[in-house]
Design a protein around this motif. Structure first.
Motif, PDB file in Angstrom:
ATOM      1  N   GLY A  46       0.798  -1.215   0.000  1.00  0.00           N
ATOM      2  CA  GLY A  46       0.000   0.000   0.000  1.00  0.00           C
ATOM      3  C   GLY A  46       0.836   1.273   0.000  1.00  0.00           C
ATOM      4  N   LEU A  47       0.392   2.254   0.790  1.00  0.00           N
ATOM      5  CA  LEU A  47       1.029   3.567   0.809  1.00  0.00           C
ATOM      6  C   LEU A  47       2.473   3.504   1.292  1.00  0.00           C
ATOM      7  CD1 LEU A  47       0.551   6.549   0.206  1.00  0.00           C
ATOM      8  CD2 LEU A  47      -0.183   6.832   2.568  1.00  0.00           C
ATOM      9  N   GLU A  48       2.759   2.625   2.250  1.00  0.00           N
ATOM     10  CA  GLU A  48       4.130   2.522   2.746  1.00  0.00           C
ATOM     11  C   GLU A  48       5.060   1.960   1.669  1.00  0.00           C
ATOM     12  OE1 GLU A  48       7.196   3.303   5.079  1.00  0.00           O
ATOM     13  OE2 GLU A  48       5.135   3.896   5.485  1.00  0.00           O
ATOM     14  N   ALA A  49       4.575   1.052   0.841  1.00  0.00           N
ATOM     15  CA  ALA A  49       5.381   0.538  -0.261  1.00  0.00           C
ATOM     16  C   ALA A  49       5.641   1.629  -1.301  1.00  0.00           C
ATOM     17  CB  ALA A  49       4.684  -0.660  -0.913  1.00  0.00           C
ATOM     18  N   ARG A  86       5.804   4.830  -0.562  1.00  0.00           N
ATOM     19  CA  ARG A  86       6.770   5.721   0.095  1.00  0.00           C
ATOM     20  C   ARG A  86       8.203   5.201  -0.107  1.00  0.00           C
ATOM     21  NH1 ARG A  86       5.343   9.176   3.873  1.00  0.00           N
ATOM     22  NH2 ARG A  86       3.555   7.915   4.479  1.00  0.00           N
ATOM     23  N   GLN A  87       8.380   3.909   0.050  1.00  0.00           N
ATOM     24  CA  GLN A  87       9.693   3.292  -0.175  1.00  0.00           C
ATOM     25  C   GLN A  87      10.123   3.428  -1.624  1.00  0.00           C
ATOM     26  OE1 GLN A  87       9.928  -0.306   3.032  1.00  0.00           O
ATOM     27  NE2 GLN A  87      10.044  -0.832   0.923  1.00  0.00           N
ATOM     28  N   ALA A  88       9.191   3.225  -2.550  1.00  0.00           N
ATOM     29  CA  ALA A  88       9.507   3.332  -3.973  1.00  0.00           C
ATOM     30  C   ALA A  88       9.935   4.753  -4.322  1.00  0.00           C
ATOM     31  CB  ALA A  88       8.305   2.913  -4.814  1.00  0.00           C
ATOM     32  N   VAL A  89       9.246   5.746  -3.760  1.00  0.00           N
ATOM     33  CA  VAL A  89       9.608   7.142  -3.999  1.00  0.00           C
ATOM     34  C   VAL A  89      11.014   7.409  -3.480  1.00  0.00           C
ATOM     35  CG1 VAL A  89       9.097   9.525  -3.308  1.00  0.00           C
ATOM     36  CG2 VAL A  89       7.247   8.019  -4.061  1.00  0.00           C
ATOM     37  N   TYR A  90      11.308   6.942  -2.275  1.00  0.00           N
ATOM     38  CA  TYR A  90      12.636   7.129  -1.693  1.00  0.00           C
ATOM     39  C   TYR A  90      13.717   6.503  -2.582  1.00  0.00           C
ATOM     40  CZ  TYR A  90      16.605   6.538   1.426  1.00  0.00           C
ATOM     41  OH  TYR A  90      17.867   6.545   1.957  1.00  0.00           O
ATOM     42  N   ASP A 130      -2.151  10.094  -0.488  1.00  0.00           N
ATOM     43  CA  ASP A 130      -1.121  11.106  -0.714  1.00  0.00           C
ATOM     44  C   ASP A 130      -0.009  10.986   0.312  1.00  0.00           C
ATOM     45  OD1 ASP A 130      -2.864  11.955  -2.637  1.00  0.00           O
ATOM     46  OD2 ASP A 130      -3.553  13.712  -1.545  1.00  0.00           O
ATOM     47  N   LEU A 131       1.187  11.383  -0.105  1.00  0.00           N
ATOM     48  CA  LEU A 131       2.305  11.437   0.826  1.00  0.00           C
ATOM     49  C   LEU A 131       3.215  12.591   0.442  1.00  0.00           C
ATOM     50  CD1 LEU A 131       5.191   9.947  -0.433  1.00  0.00           C
ATOM     51  CD2 LEU A 131       3.551   8.108  -0.491  1.00  0.00           C
ATOM     52  N   ASP A 132       3.914  13.110   1.435  1.00  0.00           N
ATOM     53  CA  ASP A 132       4.868  14.189   1.218  1.00  0.00           C
ATOM     54  C   ASP A 132       6.264  13.590   1.098  1.00  0.00           C
ATOM     55  OD1 ASP A 132       2.986  16.294   1.362  1.00  0.00           O
ATOM     56  OD2 ASP A 132       2.999  16.166   3.547  1.00  0.00           O
ATOM     57  N   ALA A 133       7.056  14.156   0.196  1.00  0.00           N
ATOM     58  CA  ALA A 133       8.413  13.675  -0.019  1.00  0.00           C
ATOM     59  C   ALA A 133       9.315  14.863  -0.305  1.00  0.00           C
ATOM     60  CB  ALA A 133       8.453  12.680  -1.179  1.00  0.00           C
ATOM     61  N   GLY A 134      10.608  14.611  -0.299  1.00  0.00           N
ATOM     62  CA  GLY A 134      11.553  15.678  -0.585  1.00  0.00           C
ATOM     63  C   GLY A 134      12.933  15.123  -0.840  1.00  0.00           C
ATOM     64  N   ARG A 135      13.795  16.005  -1.310  1.00  0.00           N
ATOM     65  CA  ARG A 135      15.177  15.621  -1.603  1.00  0.00           C
ATOM     66  C   ARG A 135      16.036  16.866  -1.545  1.00  0.00           C
ATOM     67  NH1 ARG A 135      18.665  12.292  -5.073  1.00  0.00           N
ATOM     68  NH2 ARG A 135      20.600  12.758  -4.015  1.00  0.00           N
TER      69      ARG A 135
END
Length: 134
Positions: A38-41, A43-47, A125-130
């Protein structure tokens, strides 16, 4: 005997999406433990996509990762729109991600830009950054 190929494309095809079930990365411990979905997977893929330089690793497809290396030494007016385009392009390769938006740029010190954004996925939705040196 020559194989018959006529009528092959007339058949109905069923497209089946692969599940997002994957190993869970424990970032704090630096280990892989258990599974996630789900969403946690996502999040990992985005990272992983954001932290992998495109075209640098033979084990990844050329569609995987982001291109950030050539931004070093470029002016801020070029870096910010390019970051937005390249991050969006990289993340949309994952079919679980529907849209990337709400980009914000911060300059904590000279030669560094921190980009934050929102990822809209099929799971939420999730927030991400770099942070990128330029």
């Amino acid at each position: 005997m020559i194989p018959a190929t006529t009528g092959f494309l007339d058949r109905d095809f069923e497209i089946v999406k692969q599940p997002g079930f994957t190993y869970r990365m424990c970032m704090e411990e630096g280990t892989v433990r258990g599974y996630t979905d789900g969403l946690e997977a996502v999040r990992q893929a985005v990272y992983k996509i954001l932290m992998t330089e495109r075209y640098q690793y033979i084990m990844y497809s050329w569609n995987y990762g982001t291109e950030l290396r050539d931004l070093f030494g470029e002016p801020v007016t070029y870096v910010c729109p390019e970051l937005k385009r390249r991050i969006t392009e990289a993340l949309l390769q994952d079919d679980r991600i529907l849209e990337v938006g709400d980009f914000e740029f911060d300059f904590p010190r000279k030669g560094v830009v921190h980009v934050s954004f929102r990822v809209h996925s099929v799971y939420g939705d999730l927030d991400a950054g770099r942070e990128v040196n330029f």
